[in-house]
Design an enzyme around this catalytic site. Structure first.
Site, PDB file in Angstrom:
ATOM      1  N   TYR A   6     -16.520   2.837 -15.429  1.00  0.00           N
ATOM      2  CA  TYR A   6     -15.867   1.743 -16.139  1.00  0.00           C
ATOM      3  C   TYR A   6     -16.478   1.638 -17.531  1.00  0.00           C
ATOM      4  O   TYR A   6     -17.557   1.082 -17.714  1.00  0.00           O
ATOM      5  CB  TYR A   6     -16.069   0.415 -15.405  1.00  0.00           C
ATOM      6  CG  TYR A   6     -15.283   0.252 -14.126  1.00  0.00           C
ATOM      7  CD1 TYR A   6     -14.332   1.189 -13.717  1.00  0.00           C
ATOM      8  CD2 TYR A   6     -15.486  -0.863 -13.306  1.00  0.00           C
ATOM      9  CE1 TYR A   6     -13.624   1.027 -12.543  1.00  0.00           C
ATOM     10  CE2 TYR A   6     -14.775  -1.037 -12.137  1.00  0.00           C
ATOM     11  CZ  TYR A   6     -13.847  -0.093 -11.753  1.00  0.00           C
ATOM     12  OH  TYR A   6     -13.150  -0.266 -10.598  1.00  0.00           O
TER      13      TYR A   6
ATOM     14  N   GLY B  62      -5.986  -4.821  -7.583  1.00  0.00           N
ATOM     15  CA  GLY B  62      -4.626  -4.973  -8.064  1.00  0.00           C
ATOM     16  C   GLY B  62      -3.888  -6.142  -7.456  1.00  0.00           C
ATOM     17  O   GLY B  62      -2.654  -6.214  -7.531  1.00  0.00           O
TER      18      GLY B  62
ATOM     19  N   THR C 168      -1.542  -8.133  -9.867  1.00  0.00           N
ATOM     20  CA  THR C 168      -0.576  -7.370 -10.653  1.00  0.00           C
ATOM     21  C   THR C 168       0.831  -7.574 -10.108  1.00  0.00           C
ATOM     22  O   THR C 168       1.071  -7.454  -8.907  1.00  0.00           O
ATOM     23  CB  THR C 168      -0.923  -5.873 -10.616  1.00  0.00           C
ATOM     24  OG1 THR C 168      -2.250  -5.679 -11.093  1.00  0.00           O
ATOM     25  CG2 THR C 168       0.040  -5.092 -11.479  1.00  0.00           C
TER      26      THR C 168
END
Length: 265
Positions: free
Chosen positions: A49, A196, A199
């Site tokens: 990251y 996620g 999302t």
């Protein structure tokens, strides 16, 4: 917030994902410190990251070290980033060891709390997971998990060594076959950690309607549904904004009626 177990430790079910914090180091440090102030004690990160001289795990170290005694930092290996060859997936014991050592160095620790083996493709994870077990036995890792996996991968890993979490893509409108994995994990006290979850992946009309009814954002509804869906789910929403962080944490206090849950389901 309620709690669930990550192996031998209990963590708040609303955690924090560090993937989005590298754009602004000062804001990242503020967000991380505020997260801990609000009770977050489970942070998800990875050595890949970030890029150049700005990595999420190093920002975590700058913001929070020396770490609170109850803080659990989970990271992942498998994917990696190398200055010469770019992004790659580890396929050898040496590559996985190098990734574990990079995580140790970035976080400034001697032993990693949780390491998830993230896989790509359809093949067996047994050999790679076995290499991580060896690193655990050396004292470099406390607990293990798996990521981006099918149910048979989870079963394969468990036949080799205990795991404390499964980390897969999952959301109210992107569920696939994950409910079976969630039930399997819940029956074995294994945490399920969806990424996620906030999302928008499709028709969001039900989410939007419930957000209006609760005076909440759609992202808060998505997070709250995730936590309602099964008690072994640990959320890890990520953000580089203190305001959005506080909204995410507040989602943990939202309550739905059975009818509202049925609409979302």
């Amino acid at each position: 917030m309620s709690t669930w177990k990550l192996g031998d430790v209990s963590v708040e079910r609303m955690g924090f994902g560090a993937m989005r914090i590298t754009a602004d180091p000062d804001r990242a440090i503020a967000v991380l410190r505020r997260a801990v102030e609000l009770g977050v004690n489970h942070i998800d990160t990875a050595a890949f990251y970030g890029s150049g001289k700005r990595f999420a795990s190093e920002l975590i170290r700058a913001a929070l070290a020396p770490y609170p005694a109850d803080l659990v930092i989970a990271t992942k290996v498998g994917p990696g980033s190398d200055p010469e060859r770019g992004f790659y997936n580890a396929t050898t014991a040496a590559e996985l060891r190098e990734q574990v050592e990079t995580n140790l160095r970035q976080l400034g620790v001697d032993c990693l709390d949780v390491v998830n083996l993230r896989i790509t493709g359809e093949g067996s994870l047994g050999e790679r997971f076995g290499w991580l077990v060896e690193l655990r036995d050396e004292g470099l890792i406390k607990q293990l998990g798996v990521s981006n996996v099918r149910l048979d991968h989870v079963e394969e890993a468990l036949a080799i060594a205990p795991i404390v979490c499964v980390q897969n893509s999952y959301a109210v409108d992107r569920r696939g076959d994950e409910d079976a994995i969630i039930r399997f994990c819940a029956e074995r006290d294994i945490a399920y950690v969806p990424f996620g979850a906030i999302t928008d992946a499709g028709d969001s009309s039900a989410v939007d309607a419930l957000a209006a009814a609760h005076n909440a954002t759609p992202q808060q509804i998505r997070l709250a549904w995730t936590l309602h869906h099964s008690p072994n789910i640990l959320a890890i929403p990520g953000t580089g904004s203190v305001v959005h962080l506080e909204e995410n944490i507040a989602a943990g206090s939202l309550h739905f009626s059975p009818e509202e849950l049925a609409t979302l389901d």
